[in-house]
Design a protein around this motif. Structure first.
Motif, short mmCIF file in Angstrom:
data_model
loop_
_atom_site.label_atom_id
_atom_site.label_comp_id
_atom_site.label_asym_id
_atom_site.label_seq_id
_atom_site.Cartn_x
_atom_site.Cartn_y
_atom_site.Cartn_z
N LEU A 401 64.90 40.30 28.15
CA LEU A 401 64.04 40.92 29.16
C LEU A 401 62.66 41.15 28.56
O LEU A 401 62.53 41.69 27.46
CB LEU A 401 64.65 42.28 29.57
N LEU A 402 61.64 40.73 29.30
CA LEU A 402 60.25 40.95 28.87
C LEU A 402 59.58 41.90 29.86
O LEU A 402 59.59 41.63 31.06
CB LEU A 402 59.48 39.62 28.88
N ILE A 403 59.02 43.00 29.37
CA ILE A 403 58.31 43.92 30.27
C ILE A 403 56.81 43.70 30.08
O ILE A 403 56.28 43.86 28.99
CB ILE A 403 58.66 45.39 29.97
N LEU A 404 56.13 43.30 31.17
CA LEU A 404 54.72 42.90 31.03
C LEU A 404 53.76 43.77 31.83
O LEU A 404 52.55 43.68 31.64
CB LEU A 404 54.56 41.43 31.45
N THR A 405 54.27 44.57 32.76
CA THR A 405 53.37 45.45 33.54
C THR A 405 53.96 46.85 33.54
O THR A 405 55.19 47.01 33.62
CB THR A 405 53.24 44.93 34.99
N ASP A 406 53.08 47.85 33.49
CA ASP A 406 53.58 49.22 33.39
C ASP A 406 53.83 49.86 34.75
O ASP A 406 53.29 50.92 35.07
CB ASP A 406 52.62 50.08 32.55
N TRP A 407 54.69 49.23 35.54
CA TRP A 407 55.14 49.87 36.79
C TRP A 407 56.07 51.03 36.43
O TRP A 407 56.92 50.89 35.55
CB TRP A 407 55.92 48.87 37.64
N GLU A 408 55.93 52.14 37.19
CA GLU A 408 56.79 53.31 36.91
C GLU A 408 58.26 52.95 36.97
O GLU A 408 59.05 53.41 36.15
CB GLU A 408 56.50 54.42 37.91
N GLU A 409 58.65 52.11 37.94
CA GLU A 409 60.08 51.83 38.08
C GLU A 409 60.64 51.06 36.88
O GLU A 409 61.82 51.13 36.60
CB GLU A 409 60.38 51.09 39.40
N PHE A 410 59.78 50.38 36.13
CA PHE A 410 60.28 49.66 34.95
C PHE A 410 60.57 50.63 33.80
O PHE A 410 61.29 50.29 32.86
CB PHE A 410 59.29 48.60 34.48
N ALA A 411 59.98 51.82 33.88
CA ALA A 411 60.23 52.82 32.83
C ALA A 411 61.48 53.64 33.16
O ALA A 411 61.86 54.51 32.40
CB ALA A 411 59.02 53.73 32.70
N ALA A 412 62.09 53.34 34.31
CA ALA A 412 63.25 54.14 34.73
C ALA A 412 64.44 53.24 35.05
O ALA A 412 65.21 53.50 35.97
CB ALA A 412 62.87 54.97 35.95
N LEU A 413 64.57 52.16 34.28
CA LEU A 413 65.68 51.23 34.55
C LEU A 413 67.01 51.90 34.19
O LEU A 413 67.06 52.75 33.28
CB LEU A 413 65.54 49.97 33.68
N ASP A 414 68.06 51.53 34.89
CA ASP A 414 69.41 51.94 34.50
C ASP A 414 69.78 51.03 33.31
O ASP A 414 70.08 49.84 33.49
CB ASP A 414 70.35 51.73 35.70
N LEU A 415 69.69 51.58 32.12
CA LEU A 415 69.79 50.74 30.92
C LEU A 415 71.18 50.14 30.74
O LEU A 415 71.33 49.03 30.22
CB LEU A 415 69.37 51.54 29.68
#
Ligand code: UGA
Length: 467
Positions: A401-415
């Motif tokens: 998984l590559l995270i490329l934009t700081d959307w709030e929902e990407f910081a709150a993924l169900d890990l």
């Protein structure tokens, strides 16, 4: 109440027009693109911006109208704000031909005293040129002044940035002109707007009313370029520090906490990542460098800011290689395509630059972006690229998984869900949205920008995939 014309219904013009109407002024928004004007008249909202739909709805056909008729709008107005595009030329200068053509258009319709205001980001001396062009085209010298009133709007928060600004800068060379501009912003600087029950809610830390900073037109022009260059410099500085953190095993978040707590530095715009993008910083840095060169100053600091910024995406790609070894045929989940969270804008997005390199290297990419995927799908006809409807759909069966934009929902993924969806539990985060320890606790191998890598301890269930 003032009568205002805003020329250009792009980002700046549309937001400024809607916000001036919100402040009680009568605003005519002018655009020479009939399709755009019709769409705005119909009620379309062409950009993704919080509170803009509400403002357009509130004021359309009341205090806010749309037209293609520049002359009529100028005649009806006390102040004319020029908010047309200033795209970069091949050598990085701002192309001012749209500004010039609007100045010519305004000149013929000056029939009483009016203030012509540059709202687009323009190089120093533009106000002088606008005045010259208007005089050459027959505008009576005593009937107009040219001012600079730079905007400091960020995409995604443009409406609240306009209504709750840190400061308002008006660059005017005569008292009469400064007075007209002061009137335009009186509901903000006098504080009346903030007492309205229907006012748009501001950020918690907004300090109202904002101060009005009155300068010469040239100083105001320079404030805008210098401000964006300084902010970009902060970002490149912290990216360079993040790189050193990686070399010595320090954590950039701790370092930023330490330096940002110095009130002379401040904590904002010190988030490391894959570099700045968007329609402003890259363009404005090149333009400011050209301005400096024209004035005989070799602003090499800006060259370095730009170089570090470009290097960030290569550093990120090296991390992908470090995590995955070869890239050909690898299936990658990409979260985020916009140049930053909260917007659907792909212009100069570092995420897009990275995705293009990965596709070239033979990767297959499943991308998800909550707002920008539609635009991306229109412009990306690459074989290896697909678009997912949710973050977890993108993750399904991916090698990383590559995270490329700081959307709030990407910081709150169900890990745990992310772990289960991924083929290999590898996360390469270009925006530092997670703490390495947390990722390791969830069985995820985690690489980020300037934080120590995290490798989970071997635990029966969660690390099986690594075996
Ligand atoms: C920027 C300025 O922040 C506004 O003040 C200015 O009015 C605007 O340009 C303009 O000239 O029109 P914007 O381009 O909307 O606004 O976006 P920013 O929030 O400034 O972010 C720019 C880029 O820097 C993004 O790619 C963002 O991800 C990146 N960034 C920002 C970082 O990498 N780290 C940070 O700490 C902050």
């Amino acid at each position: 109440m003032m009568k205002l014309a805003v020329i250009g219904s792009g980002y700046v013009g549309l937001v400024a027009g809607a916000c001036f109407a919100e402040l009680g002024h009568e605003v005519i928004l002018v655009d020479n693109d009939a399709v755009k004007v019709n769409a705005l008249q119909r009620g379309d909202v062409p950009i993704h911006e919080q509170f803009l739909p509400e403002l357009l709805e509130r004021h359309r056909n009341r205090r806010l109208s749309f037209t293609g008729d520049l002359a009529a709008a100028v005649k009806a107005s006390d102040a004319i704000f020029i908010a047309v595009g200033t795209p970069p030329t091949e050598d990085g200068e701002a192309d001012l031909s749209y500004v010039e053509s609007v100045a010519r258009g305004i000149a013929g319709s000056i029939d009483r005293y009016k203030v012509v205001v540059e709202k687009s980001t323009v190089p120093v001396y533009t106000s002088t040129w606008i005045r010259k062009i208007m005089l050459l085209n027959g505008a009576p010298p005593e009937l107009f002044d040219v001012a600079s009133n730079p905007e400091f709007l960020r995409e995604g928060t443009a409406v609240t940035d306009f209504l709750f600004p840190d400061r308002i800068v008006i660059g005017a060379d005569t008292l009469r002109c400064a007075e007209v501009l002061r009137e335009c912003y009186q509901p903000l600087v006098g504080g009346a707007y903030y007492l309205c029950p229907e006012a748009i809610p501001g950020p918690e830390d907004a300090s109202v009313p904002p101060p009005l900073i009155c300068t010469s037109a040239k100083s105001a022009e320079l404030i805008k370029h210098a401000c964006n260059a300084f902010l970009a410099m902060k970002i490149s500085f912290v990216n360079a520090v993040a790189s050193i953190c990686e070399s010595v095993g320090a954590n950039v978040k701790q370092v930023v906490h330490g330096i940002g707590s110095d009130s002379r530095i401040g904590p904002r715009f010190l988030r490391p990542g894959i570099g700045y993008g968007g329609s402003c910083f890259p363009k404005d840095l090149l333009a400011f460098r050209s301005v400096a060169r024209e004035c005989g100053y070799d602003f090499r600091l800006l060259d370095e800011v730009i170089r570090i910024n470009e290097e960030q995406r290569h550093r990120f790609l090296r991390k992908v290689r470090k995590a995955l070894w070869t890239l050909k045929g690898k299936r990658l989940a990409v979260l985020g395509l916009a140049f930053k969270g909260g917007t659907d804008d792909l212009r100069e997005s570092p995420a897009i630059a990275i995705v293009k390199c990965l596709l070239q290297a033979g990767c297959e990419i499943a991308a998800y972006d909550p707002a920008a995927a539609g635009h991306a799908a229109e412009s990306f006809a690459h074989r290896g690229m697909s678009f997912a409807d949710t973050a977890y759909d993108a993750l399904q069966g991916a090698d990383a998984l590559l995270i490329l934009t700081d959307w709030e929902e990407f910081a709150a993924l169900d890990l745990d869900r992310a772990y289960d969806a991924l083929r290999y539990p590898i996360v390469i985060d270009g925006r530092n949205l997670y703490e390495p320890e947390l990722m390791a606790e969830h069985g995820l191998v985690y690489y980020s920008m300037g934080q120590p890598d995290a490798v989970p301890e071997k635990r029966a269930t969660r690390t099986l995939k690594l075996a």
